[in-house]
Design an enzyme around this catalytic site. Structure first.
Site, PDB file in Angstrom:
ATOM      1  N   ALA A  10       7.548  -2.920  -4.523  1.00  0.00           N
ATOM      2  CA  ALA A  10       7.334  -3.347  -3.138  1.00  0.00           C
ATOM      3  C   ALA A  10       7.533  -4.851  -2.972  1.00  0.00           C
ATOM      4  O   ALA A  10       8.232  -5.305  -2.052  1.00  0.00           O
ATOM      5  CB  ALA A  10       5.936  -2.938  -2.680  1.00  0.00           C
ATOM      6  N   ILE A  11       6.925  -5.646  -3.869  1.00  0.00           N
ATOM      7  CA  ILE A  11       7.058  -7.104  -3.754  1.00  0.00           C
ATOM      8  C   ILE A  11       8.472  -7.546  -4.094  1.00  0.00           C
ATOM      9  O   ILE A  11       9.051  -8.400  -3.421  1.00  0.00           O
ATOM     10  CB  ILE A  11       6.020  -7.818  -4.636  1.00  0.00           C
ATOM     11  CG1 ILE A  11       4.614  -7.605  -4.071  1.00  0.00           C
ATOM     12  CG2 ILE A  11       6.326  -9.314  -4.730  1.00  0.00           C
ATOM     13  CD1 ILE A  11       3.516  -8.285  -4.857  1.00  0.00           C
ATOM     14  N   ALA A  58       6.161  -7.851 -11.493  1.00  0.00           N
ATOM     15  CA  ALA A  58       6.219  -6.559 -12.178  1.00  0.00           C
ATOM     16  C   ALA A  58       4.865  -6.125 -12.722  1.00  0.00           C
ATOM     17  O   ALA A  58       4.249  -5.184 -12.231  1.00  0.00           O
ATOM     18  CB  ALA A  58       7.256  -6.617 -13.304  1.00  0.00           C
ATOM     19  N   TYR A  66       8.102 -11.358 -21.509  1.00  0.00           N
ATOM     20  CA  TYR A  66       9.254 -12.167 -21.129  1.00  0.00           C
ATOM     21  C   TYR A  66       8.990 -13.654 -20.919  1.00  0.00           C
ATOM     22  O   TYR A  66       9.937 -14.448 -20.963  1.00  0.00           O
ATOM     23  CB  TYR A  66       9.867 -11.614 -19.833  1.00  0.00           C
ATOM     24  CG  TYR A  66      10.256 -10.163 -19.893  1.00  0.00           C
ATOM     25  CD1 TYR A  66      10.853  -9.615 -21.028  1.00  0.00           C
ATOM     26  CD2 TYR A  66      10.038  -9.322 -18.800  1.00  0.00           C
ATOM     27  CE1 TYR A  66      11.218  -8.279 -21.075  1.00  0.00           C
ATOM     28  CE2 TYR A  66      10.405  -7.981 -18.828  1.00  0.00           C
ATOM     29  CZ  TYR A  66      10.986  -7.464 -19.968  1.00  0.00           C
ATOM     30  OH  TYR A  66      11.349  -6.136 -20.010  1.00  0.00           O
ATOM     31  N   SER A  81       1.446 -11.753 -11.813  1.00  0.00           N
ATOM     32  CA  SER A  81       0.503 -10.950 -12.607  1.00  0.00           C
ATOM     33  C   SER A  81      -0.268 -11.850 -13.560  1.00  0.00           C
ATOM     34  O   SER A  81      -0.136 -11.781 -14.790  1.00  0.00           O
ATOM     35  CB  SER A  81       1.253  -9.852 -13.366  1.00  0.00           C
ATOM     36  OG  SER A  81       1.977  -9.032 -12.476  1.00  0.00           O
ATOM     37  N   ALA A 111      -3.310 -12.960  -3.733  1.00  0.00           N
ATOM     38  CA  ALA A 111      -4.024 -12.366  -2.596  1.00  0.00           C
ATOM     39  C   ALA A 111      -5.162 -13.228  -2.068  1.00  0.00           C
ATOM     40  O   ALA A 111      -5.999 -12.745  -1.311  1.00  0.00           O
ATOM     41  CB  ALA A 111      -4.553 -10.999  -2.999  1.00  0.00           C
ATOM     42  N   HIS A 189     -11.575 -10.379  -0.557  1.00  0.00           N
ATOM     43  CA  HIS A 189     -11.962 -11.294  -1.631  1.00  0.00           C
ATOM     44  C   HIS A 189     -12.854 -12.386  -1.047  1.00  0.00           C
ATOM     45  O   HIS A 189     -12.460 -13.085  -0.102  1.00  0.00           O
ATOM     46  CB  HIS A 189     -10.737 -11.927  -2.289  1.00  0.00           C
ATOM     47  CG  HIS A 189      -9.809 -10.941  -2.923  1.00  0.00           C
ATOM     48  ND1 HIS A 189     -10.149 -10.199  -4.033  1.00  0.00           N
ATOM     49  CD2 HIS A 189      -8.550 -10.561  -2.587  1.00  0.00           C
ATOM     50  CE1 HIS A 189      -9.136  -9.422  -4.362  1.00  0.00           C
ATOM     51  NE2 HIS A 189      -8.160  -9.619  -3.505  1.00  0.00           N
ATOM     52  N   LYS A 214      -1.362  -0.499  -2.222  1.00  0.00           N
ATOM     53  CA  LYS A 214      -2.154  -1.174  -3.242  1.00  0.00           C
ATOM     54  C   LYS A 214      -1.754  -2.643  -3.409  1.00  0.00           C
ATOM     55  O   LYS A 214      -2.379  -3.369  -4.180  1.00  0.00           O
ATOM     56  CB  LYS A 214      -2.027  -0.442  -4.582  1.00  0.00           C
ATOM     57  CG  LYS A 214      -2.632   0.955  -4.578  1.00  0.00           C
ATOM     58  CD  LYS A 214      -2.529   1.599  -5.946  1.00  0.00           C
ATOM     59  CE  LYS A 214      -3.156   2.988  -5.951  1.00  0.00           C
ATOM     60  NZ  LYS A 214      -3.064   3.634  -7.284  1.00  0.00           N
ATOM     61  N   THR A 215      -0.718  -3.057  -2.701  1.00  0.00           N
ATOM     62  CA  THR A 215      -0.203  -4.419  -2.833  1.00  0.00           C
ATOM     63  C   THR A 215      -0.461  -5.203  -1.556  1.00  0.00           C
ATOM     64  O   THR A 215      -0.150  -4.738  -0.463  1.00  0.00           O
ATOM     65  CB  THR A 215       1.317  -4.393  -3.116  1.00  0.00           C
ATOM     66  OG1 THR A 215       1.556  -3.669  -4.319  1.00  0.00           O
ATOM     67  CG2 THR A 215       1.858  -5.801  -3.262  1.00  0.00           C
TER      68      THR A 215
END
Length: 236
Positions: A10-11, A58, A66, A81, A111, A189, A214-215
């Site tokens: 999605a992102i 990802a 990576y 992430s 977020a 949050h 969820k994103t």
């Protein structure tokens, strides 16, 4: 500016469209699924493409797999992430690679908001507490799901609490975390920061992306802010 994307969920799809609309060029997109004219399936092919910066959208595992290779290839990296950095040994290795190569890792605010103020006050922070409220159906019950440190939270709930790791990096403290399953439809949050400088309270109610509930939409937008700053002379 040439940008490489890691992840085409999605992102990643949102960012690919945003890049094309805003005068950036996509150098390559790394993912094992999906189709795009710039798609590659492996990191070696990805690094063969000329690019100014790579964006990770990802997973924490992708960051661990990576990040060092990308930096050693002379490419800066934007990370979403951030829970990957709950592994202190890995964080130390990445910092050392940055020092040796002169490359940079940009931590996306994801977020939440207020990271600039938290980082500014980091030397004077005495306590920082994150309370995250999510829809109880994700957990099958209501109430406090977790209470503990950010390092513990990132390990137990890697898909839920990148925010905790981001706050730890910005503040230099092991953030106190509460994960609450509640009657809410959007992720919330709440950040409380106390110290010699004073006190901050930050509350963010995130609207999810249509493509993936969820994103959070704000997480994707946090990457566009970094990219705009890299491209423009005036940095906010």
């Amino acid at each position: 500016m040439l940008v490489g994307l890691i992840g085409y969920g999605a992102i990643g799809k949102f960012l690919a469209e945003w890049l094309e609309r805003n005068g950036f060029e996509i150098a390559a997109i790394l993912d094992v699924r999906g189709e795009h004219e710039k798609m590659v399936r492996g990191i070696d092919e990805f690094l063969q493409r000329e690019m100014d910066v790579a964006v990770e959208a990802a997973s924490q595992q992708a960051v661990k797999d990576y990040a060092e290779k990308i930096l050693k290839a002379g490419i800066d990296l934007i990370v979403l992430s951030t829970g990957a950095f709950a592994d202190r040994d890995f964080l130390s290795r990445v910092r050392e690679v940055c020092r040796k190569t002169g490359r940079r890792v940009y931590i996306a605010s994801g977020a939440i908001g207020g990271l600039d103020a938290i980082f500014s006050a980091s030397e004077l922070i005495e306590e920082i507490v994150l309370t995250t409220r999510k829809n109880w159906r994700q957990f099958g019950r209501k109430g406090v799901i977790f209470e503990g440190s950010a390092s513990e939270a990132a390990q137990k709930f890697p898909k839920n609490l990148n925010v905790a790791a981001t706050l730890s990096i910005a503040s230099g403290k092991d953030v106190k975390v509460r994960l609450v399953a509640d009657e809410v439809e959007e992720n919330i949050h709440e950040i409380l920061v106390r110290g010699e400088f004073g006190e901050m309270e930050i509350r963010v109610r995130n609207r999810p992306m249509r493509e993936n509930p969820k994103t959070s939409y704000l997480a994707a937008l946090s990457v566009t802010r970094i990219l705009r700053n890299l491209k423009e002379g005036l940095v906010v």
